[in-house]
Write a protein that holds these residues in place. Structure first.
Motif, short mmCIF file in Angstrom:
data_model
loop_
_atom_site.label_atom_id
_atom_site.label_comp_id
_atom_site.label_asym_id
_atom_site.label_seq_id
_atom_site.Cartn_x
_atom_site.Cartn_y
_atom_site.Cartn_z
N GLY A 40 -22.12 -1.44 -22.25
CA GLY A 40 -21.99 -2.43 -21.18
C GLY A 40 -22.70 -1.68 -19.99
O GLY A 40 -22.44 -2.06 -18.64
N ASN A 41 -23.52 -0.46 -20.09
CA ASN A 41 -23.94 0.21 -18.81
C ASN A 41 -25.19 -0.40 -18.09
O ASN A 41 -25.03 -0.23 -16.72
N VAL A 42 -26.00 -1.27 -18.80
CA VAL A 42 -26.98 -1.76 -18.02
C VAL A 42 -26.92 -3.37 -18.06
O VAL A 42 -26.77 -3.94 -19.00
N SER A 54 -24.99 4.45 -15.72
CA SER A 54 -25.00 5.62 -16.57
C SER A 54 -24.42 6.86 -15.54
O SER A 54 -23.97 7.85 -16.24
N SER A 55 -24.67 6.79 -14.28
CA SER A 55 -24.38 7.86 -13.70
C SER A 55 -22.76 7.86 -13.01
O SER A 55 -22.27 8.89 -12.52
N GLY A 56 -22.11 6.80 -13.73
CA GLY A 56 -20.78 6.66 -13.07
C GLY A 56 -20.62 5.82 -12.05
O GLY A 56 -19.51 5.08 -11.94
N SER A 57 -21.59 5.34 -11.26
CA SER A 57 -21.32 4.34 -10.11
C SER A 57 -22.76 3.60 -10.33
O SER A 57 -23.86 3.97 -10.98
N GLY A 318 -16.89 -3.82 -14.59
CA GLY A 318 -18.03 -2.71 -15.02
C GLY A 318 -17.45 -1.66 -15.60
O GLY A 318 -16.26 -1.42 -15.79
N PRO A 319 -18.25 -0.92 -16.16
CA PRO A 319 -17.99 0.60 -16.57
C PRO A 319 -17.06 1.42 -15.84
O PRO A 319 -16.16 2.33 -16.12
N ASP A 320 -16.89 1.27 -14.53
CA ASP A 320 -16.29 2.02 -13.71
C ASP A 320 -15.00 1.25 -13.16
O ASP A 320 -14.05 1.86 -12.38
N GLY A 321 -14.70 0.17 -13.66
CA GLY A 321 -13.16 -0.36 -13.72
C GLY A 321 -13.40 -1.42 -12.45
O GLY A 321 -12.38 -2.01 -12.41
N LYS A 322 -14.23 -1.61 -11.70
CA LYS A 322 -14.35 -2.48 -10.65
C LYS A 322 -14.76 -3.74 -11.39
O LYS A 322 -15.53 -3.80 -12.33
N ILE A 323 -14.36 -4.82 -10.51
CA ILE A 323 -14.83 -6.10 -10.86
C ILE A 323 -16.08 -6.84 -10.06
O ILE A 323 -15.68 -6.50 -8.63
N ILE A 341 -14.54 -6.13 -6.42
CA ILE A 341 -13.04 -6.14 -6.34
C ILE A 341 -12.99 -4.53 -6.81
O ILE A 341 -13.09 -4.12 -7.66
N ASN A 342 -12.61 -3.46 -5.58
CA ASN A 342 -12.60 -2.01 -5.94
C ASN A 342 -11.46 -1.36 -6.54
O ASN A 342 -11.36 -0.61 -7.47
#
Length: 768
Positions: A40-42, A54-57, A318-323, A341-342
């Protein structure tokens, strides 16, 4: 001390070939291909918008060709590299060209979730693309198959539009089976409360479909999202026009759906998304209210956490856990930003929603949709908790282990990244550490289970302690002052006298302490002892009382001292005319000084009022009176409180209080004048003895003239006699009924006893 706590969602570094994830009470071991969290990165969505995690953010992409109002889907490979994406009608390969045989899919641009992409289990090259039609259709559900070995690795659709069923809503969601290999794809039917769970195995889409009947029947709620929690325990559903959100329990082993709870909202519900820990469900409420709510799944309550500038649409983790929140304005106004939503795991507004958070570019933007994914892609294995802290504080750490990691691990190891300390490591799950110096530290956590290791890290910042500069002892003259300086600006200060500035003036002996707090909440304290030397004596009372408009002369001593009054006068004696608070500073030859504060007030003097200017209309005259004073003196020397007036003129009074404070007032008495005029607005000359003529009723008028004209301005009647009225005749003929205009020229008296001419216009209605 205030600390800023945070919970950082961390990606997992795979340290060995086999990894595991526990669901429920069962531990499963599986290969890295089954732990592919980067699918789910892109994302591509909206009007040519795209982002890459892919970079984390999220990094904004500018190469997307998709232009779709609502549902989209995309898929990346194990390493997070884009494979393809779709709007439900066309599949685009990683070069943003239509895939071979990739057009003509049976989705729709106005379907809330036009489709979802499911990798074929145990197959790294084949993907199944499910598509659902929009509300105003038969609701057909199809799937197509993509083979990525075709077209030189760009992929091709090898099977297209395989019909599964009709009567589907615009809702579709997918999650891993309990075995973490197969995938459940779930839809909801129209005019029904039936869910259909389709199982995708290594053999393809199973012909056996699991039906569940739960919740309320959907009639007008065809639009709106269906979304699994990342752990597969819950299923959330928005029913757009029916203005509700329903939550269901899901069994990832059997595909069964059962009712959990339902929530009503004041406007249409569209997007739903669960927090990573499955404690909360977020819902977007559009269109008029533009709101986002948080549902507490344990308490079964809902809370408004944000009002948005544009209508919120789809919500997607997202992959960073944020919505991430799609934003738009109908019918097709693009938003250049996504809302975010951070901290979705935090309760209420602590979830930290930012409305215009991620800028998508000047020519690209969000509409209603965001990509639909298999929600299992976003399951975290570990989250770490730490606190940014001050140097002298102990920092507490903890690791949240998801699934069955909490009970099934061999060892844990923390490394605090602080080699100068004597306890840089810990082997307990929730350790604490006191850092040796200010700075930024990377704290690493490792856990081992079943021969495999997972690693995560959290960044903490250790803030320096503030420094203070108070002297041990400060000497000053009694009545004087000095400055205690605790440091530079940029800190918060609190003195024992309540002041909050970096420096304070002190004039009273004693101990003074200050607490100095940095912007990070770090606190230091210091104390100074203030002693005083007596100053010269000031022999003055504490208060004076004077009459208004009188003078007060005050002397603070002889001229061998220096003086400074509050109004900057420097003489020993001064004159005071106004009430208020005064103080004087008296300094001797040694520089020590005393201060004295005194008040000056006025004696009470009642208001003196002998009456307003008036007319003398009675032959008996009038009385002017006053009260509340000790003595009275009128303009002719009469000493009475009640004064009789027989003639017009100006009369004045001086009154004294018992404190000999005076007040004055005067009044003018005019000749009597009581002019009045009443003008009838209708008359009826029918000779019945009532209202047969038209004339005004006058009082105290002088010369007089009344003129009556018709609507064309012709004069019909004139008189100078106030007693003569118009009988409705002109030249001995009756005038027709109707409205006639009247002009009065009247000499009237004024309140000064004089006469003046006034002209008055009006109208009268003649009736028979």
């Amino acid at each position: 001390m205030q600390q800023r706590s945070f919970s950082i969602f961390l990606g997992i570094i795979i340290r060995s070939f086999f990894q595991f994830l526990a669901f429920g009470l069962i531990l499963f071991e599986f290969s890295p291909s089954l732990w592919a969290q980067k699918h789910g990165n892109v994302w591509y969505f909206g009007k040519n918008a795209g982002i890459d995690f892919s970079s984390g953010s999220p990094q904004v992409l500018f190469d997307g060709v998709i232009d779709n109002f609502e549902g989209v889907a995309s898929i990346s490979d194990y390493n997070g590299n884009l494979l393809f994406y779709t709007d439900g009608m066309t599949i685009y390969n990683r070069t943003h060209q239509p895939m071979v045989n990739g057009t003509g899919l049976n989705g729709h641009p106005s379907s809330t979730q036009s489709g979802v992409i499911v990798p074929l289990p145990n197959n790294d090259t084949r993907y199944i693309v499910f598509t659902v039609d929009y509300a105003y259709s038969d609701g057909d559900l199809y799937y197509s198959v993509v083979d990525m070995t075709q077209a030189g690795g760009m992929g091709a659709v090898v099977t297209k539009n395989i019909f599964l069923q009709s009567n589907s809503t615009e809702k579709i969601s997918a999650v891993r089976h309990l075995n973490h290999i197969d995938v459940w794809v779930v839809i909801h039917e129209r005019e029904s409360n039936e869910f259909k769970s389709y199982l995708v195995t290594s053999s393809g889409v199973s012909s056996t479909v699991k039906s569940s009947f739960a919740g309320q029947i959907i009639n007008n709620g065809v639009q709106g999202c269906l979304k699994f929690s990342t752990d597969g325990r819950y299923l959330g559903m928005a029913t757009y026009h029916e203005r509700r959100v329903e939550v269901f329990n899901f069994n990832p082993g059997t595909g069964d759906v059962s009712f959990h709870s339902v929530y009503s909202f004041p406007d249409a519900t569209y997007g739903v998304e669960f927090s990573g820990d499955s404690h909360f469900l977020y819902a977007s409420v559009s269109y008029d209210l533009k709101q986002i709510y948080q549902i507490n799944l344990q308490l079964k309550t809902r809370t408004l956490i944000a009002s948005t500038g544009m209508a919120p649409g789809c919500l997607q983790m997202g992959p960073d856990g944020k919505i991430y929140v799609a934003r738009y304005n109908r019918p097709d106004v693009v938003s250049r930003y996504l809302g975010v939503i951070n901290n979705p795991n935090e309760e209420g507004t602590a979830c930290n929603y930012v409305d215009e958070s991620l800028y998508l570019g000047a020519t690209r933007g969000s509409l209603m949709g965001l990509p639909t994914f298999i929600q299992s892609y976003f399951v975290p294995a570990i989250t770490l908790n730490g606190t940014n802290s001050c140097l002298e504080d102990t920092v507490h750490f903890s690791a949240n282990l998801f699934g069955n990691l909490q009970q099934n691990h061999d060892w844990v190891l923390w490394n605090f990244g602080d080699p100068l300390s004597t306890d840089n490591t810990s082997d307990i799950l929730s350790p604490q550490h006191r850092f040796s110096a200010p700075g930024n530290y990377t704290v690493t956590f490792k856990i081992s289970s079943a021969g495999s290791e997972l690693e995560a890290s959290v960044e903490v910042e250790i803030y320096p302690m503030p420094q203070t500069t108070l002297p041990d002892t400060l000497k000053l003259c009694e009545g004087g002052d000095a400055t205690l300086f605790a440091g530079e600006s940029g800190f918060n200060y609190l003195w024992n006298n309540g002041l909050t500035s970096p420096a304070i003036n002190v004039s009273i002996p004693g101990k003074y302490w200050v607490r100095k707090t940095s912007e990070f909440g770090c606190l230091a304290s210091d104390t100074a002892n203030v002693v005083t030397i007596p100053g010269p004596e000031i022999d003055l009372p504490g208060s004076y009382t004077i009459c208004p408009d009188s003078l007060l002369i005050v002397s603070a001593g002889n001229d061998q001292f220096e003086y400074l009054w509050n109004d900057m006068l420097t003489s020993s004696t001064r004159t005071i005319t106004d009430p208020g608070t005064y103080f004087v500073k008296k300094t001797d030859t040694f520089g020590c000084h005393s201060e004295h504060r005194f008040s000056v007030d006025y004696f009470y003097v009642p208001d003196l009022f002998i009456g307003a200017d008036t007319m003398l209309c009675s032959p008996e005259g009038i009385d002017l009176s006053a009260s509340g004073f000790a003595t009275y003196r009128w303009q002719d020397g009469t000493n009475v409180s009640v004064y009789h007036v027989d003639n017009p003129g100006i009369y004045s009074l001086v009154a004294l209080t018992a404190d000999q404070c005076s007040a004055t007032d005067s009044v003018e008495v005019f000749m009597c004048c009581e002019f009045s005029m009443k003008i009838p607005n209708v008359f009826t000359p029918n000779y019945d003895g009532v209202n047969d003529t038209f004339k005004p009723v006058l009082h105290d008028a002088g010369r007089y003239k009344m003129t009556i004209a018709n609507r064309w301005g012709a004069i019909l009647f004139e008189t100078n006699d106030p007693e003569e009225g118009w009988d409705g005749y002109f030249l001995n003929e009756r005038c027709p009924a109707g409205v006639y205009f009247v002009v009065f020229d009247i000499e009237r008296c004024t309140r000064e006893g004089r006469f003046t001419f006034v002209k008055t216009y009006g109208s009268v209605t003649l009736l028979y």
